[in-house]
Design a protein around this motif. Sequence first.
Motif: not given
Length: 303
Positions: A75-82, A91-92, A115-123
């Motif tokens: 839930e914390v990660r979701e809030a930060e992502s929002l 990101q996240g 990831m090229r479109l959204y470089p702030e998102i890791q997998f």
Amino acid sequence: MDVLSAMGVFVRVVDLKSFSLAAAELGISSSSVSKQIAHLEEHVGARLLQRTTRRLSVTEVGSAYHEKCQLILAEVREAESLVSQLQGKPQGVLKINCNMTFGQLLLSKAIPEFMRLYPEIQFEVALDDGDVELLKEGFDLALRITNPRLPDSSLIAREIASIPLFLCASPTYLAKHGRPETPEELKDHNCLVFMLATNTNVWTLSNRDASHVVQVSGDLRANNSLLVLQSVLADRGVANLASFVIQSYVDEGRIELLLPDYQAERLSLYAVYPERQYMPPKVSLFIEFFQGWLSENLQQTLG
């Protein structure tokens, strides 16, 4: 003490079953891990872990607390992502679980483009063909071919692609054993079965007039379609495989399609995710991207 930080440390210790491995992953010392666990146990007023020189185990209270910590941290990660999405920078870490072969052959190609479109998102990606408990195991999203089992009513399954199956065999096998001209003739062939498909060893073929259900048999049953594919390439028999598994081999002439006047079953790819009032932007972005990517890259016809 930062309770959320300590919860994160505790979760990794339990998941990895090791203080030292958790410390290495988190980039902190083992003594720091021990101190945070001790402070957390003091904070909650209960023993969470049993530690000896040789063994680490989770107490009954610790196991229940671990599950709650996973939910809270998600839930914390979701809030930060929002918040990041509202600021215009998704990101996240996006944690995905996916069927093995589909992940190897298609998801692996789509992720770098995303990831090229959204470089702030890791997998973080885990490939397996079993059932997955999204919330308990900390995944944001599961990708499942065929109708997924949803024992948890808090999960949503959204169909994002249709995947055609094709009957196929190698030219060498067909030269030796003949080419089936009707669905019933499949009973005379060595049929290689992918056990995790819903059709298993009962194949349904349809044409303009009717549907034909054929009970097939052979000397190979496997829970991985790539293993079945290799037996097809080794001239062992006939298989009913997804387009993305055989596409390149059909193009090369190493595999031939059978019964062109009949359509085999179609499978569905589902995006499975927790039902939440606010879906994390990283999840919704990827689902929309991947659905579009598949519409362009998943061939519906072969040959």
